[in-house]
Scaffold this active site. Structure first.
Site, mmCIF file in Angstrom:
data_model
loop_
_atom_site.group_PDB
_atom_site.id
_atom_site.type_symbol
_atom_site.label_atom_id
_atom_site.label_comp_id
_atom_site.label_asym_id
_atom_site.label_seq_id
_atom_site.Cartn_x
_atom_site.Cartn_y
_atom_site.Cartn_z
ATOM 1 N N GLU A 10 -0.751 9.833 6.873
ATOM 2 C CA GLU A 10 -1.537 9.367 8.010
ATOM 3 C C GLU A 10 -0.737 9.421 9.311
ATOM 4 O OE1 GLU A 10 -0.890 5.906 9.226
ATOM 5 O OE2 GLU A 10 0.866 5.866 7.941
ATOM 6 N N HIS A 310 -1.056 4.456 3.341
ATOM 7 C CA HIS A 310 0.223 3.787 3.569
ATOM 8 C C HIS A 310 1.087 3.815 2.310
ATOM 9 C CE1 HIS A 310 -0.856 1.148 7.318
ATOM 10 N NE2 HIS A 310 -0.370 2.331 7.633
#
Length: 337
Positions: A10, A310
């Site tokens: 990300e 994450h």
């Protein structure tokens, strides 16, 4: 020197934060390129600079490229040393994320660290202070003592909150972090908070009551305390967690915002916690990504509710810096030391 691609996954600030903590723990120099390449404003923001400053302070590190907007940073840590530290993140930059950055090296070293962190305590895109205290730090307690107190709440956009933390490491990592079965939940606890100006409208009570209404279907005791306090601007939030006898707590939270009814804030947090409970996970999705650095050192295996971006980014960093080998099988994350 270990090269880290900050655009991986990300492409956010989590890669940098965890890379700094792992580098300080391992005593390895790193170069992080393409920092926050996945964000609309790439490069280092104020809270990321404070993370660099914090880990640099505890490890006597030399850092090059530690400037606002910088997309490349070289970090060369020295020995980690205990002490008292104060960091002002500025405005509503997340204090909990800065504290997360230093947890791994501080819990590893024998000694006591005291931190005063000023900024946002309950702000978007970061764990609220109550989640960090009641979920993350409770789970990591076997590795050392980490205490956290919210001296003053800090909400978006002005921040101005104050966290006081004490970390006493030295217990070591002599056993793995293994959580493969959900704990037996005995009760649900929570804190619903708001600024004093919102007390007349019963914002904290409405958040708590709405959450309580949904959680009653569990047939468990539900206790959500209500708190009002002064802050730099209006704000509110609620954090919920499970109380279990034989496993880490599951947690969920929600923040108030302009145009969102207090009742909806409470329902949002309750629905998130119910989703974690219904999944049969041993650790919630947010705790799973936070545990990756510690698993890389201690070994272990956890069953979570979702594999987030994450989590994958943190695994990438742990494999690069600490040499750990992770395997994801469905919703189970396993590491071999």
């Amino acid at each position: 020197m270990i090269e880290i691609d900050g655009s991986y996954g990300e492409g956010g600030g989590a890669i940098l934060r965890h890379a700094l903590g792992m580098a300080a723990y391992a005593g390895k120099s790193i170069r992080v390129r393409k920092i926050r390449a996945g964000r609309s404003k790439p490069g280092l923001a104020a809270q990321h600079l404070k993370g660099v400053e914090a880990v640099g302070a505890v490890s006597g590190a030399r850092a090059r490229g530690a400037n606002l907007g910088s997309t490349e940073l070289t970090f060369d840590p020295g020995p980690v040393r205990p002490g008292k530290f104060r960091f002002d993140v500025g405005t509503a930059g997340s204090t909990t994320l800065v504290l997360q950055t230093v947890l791994l090296p501080c819990l590893f070293l024998t000694g006591e660290f005291e931190f005063e962190l000023v900024g946002g305590t309950d702000v978007p895109w970061s764990p609220p202070a109550d989640y960090l205290r009641q979920v993350t730090l409770q789970t990591l307690r076997p590795f050392g003592v980490a205490e956290l107190r919210v001296a003053r709440r800090g909400y978006y956009p002005k921040g101005g909150g104050q966290l006081l933390a004490r970390v006493a490491g030295g217990s070591g990592f002599g056993f793995p972090l293994t959580f493969l079965e959900p704990g037996e939940v005995k009760a649900i606890r929570g804190i619903s908070h708001a600024t004093i100006q919102l007390q007349e409208r019963r914002v904290a009570e409405r958040q708590a009551d709405a959450a309580d209404h949904l959680l009653k279907r569990l047939g468990l005791p539900v206790e959500i305390s209500v708190e009002y306090s002064e802050a730099a601007n209006l704000g509110s939030g609620i954090t919920l967690w499970t109380e279990s006898e034989n496993g880490p707590p599951l947690g969920a939270s929600a923040l108030g915002a302009k145009g969102i009814a207090a009742d909806e804030v409470g329902r949002e947090a309750a629905k998130a916690l119910l989703s974690e409970l219904d999944s049969g996970a041993a650790v919630d999705r947010h705790l799973a990504d936070q545990l990756i650095p510690f698993m890389a050192v201690a070994g272990g295996s956890v069953l979570t509710s979702a594999i987030t971006s994450h989590t994958r980014s943190n695994i990438y960093v742990a494999e690069r810096i600490l040499g750990a080998e992770f395997e994801i099988d469905g919703l189970t994350i396993t590491v071999q030391r």
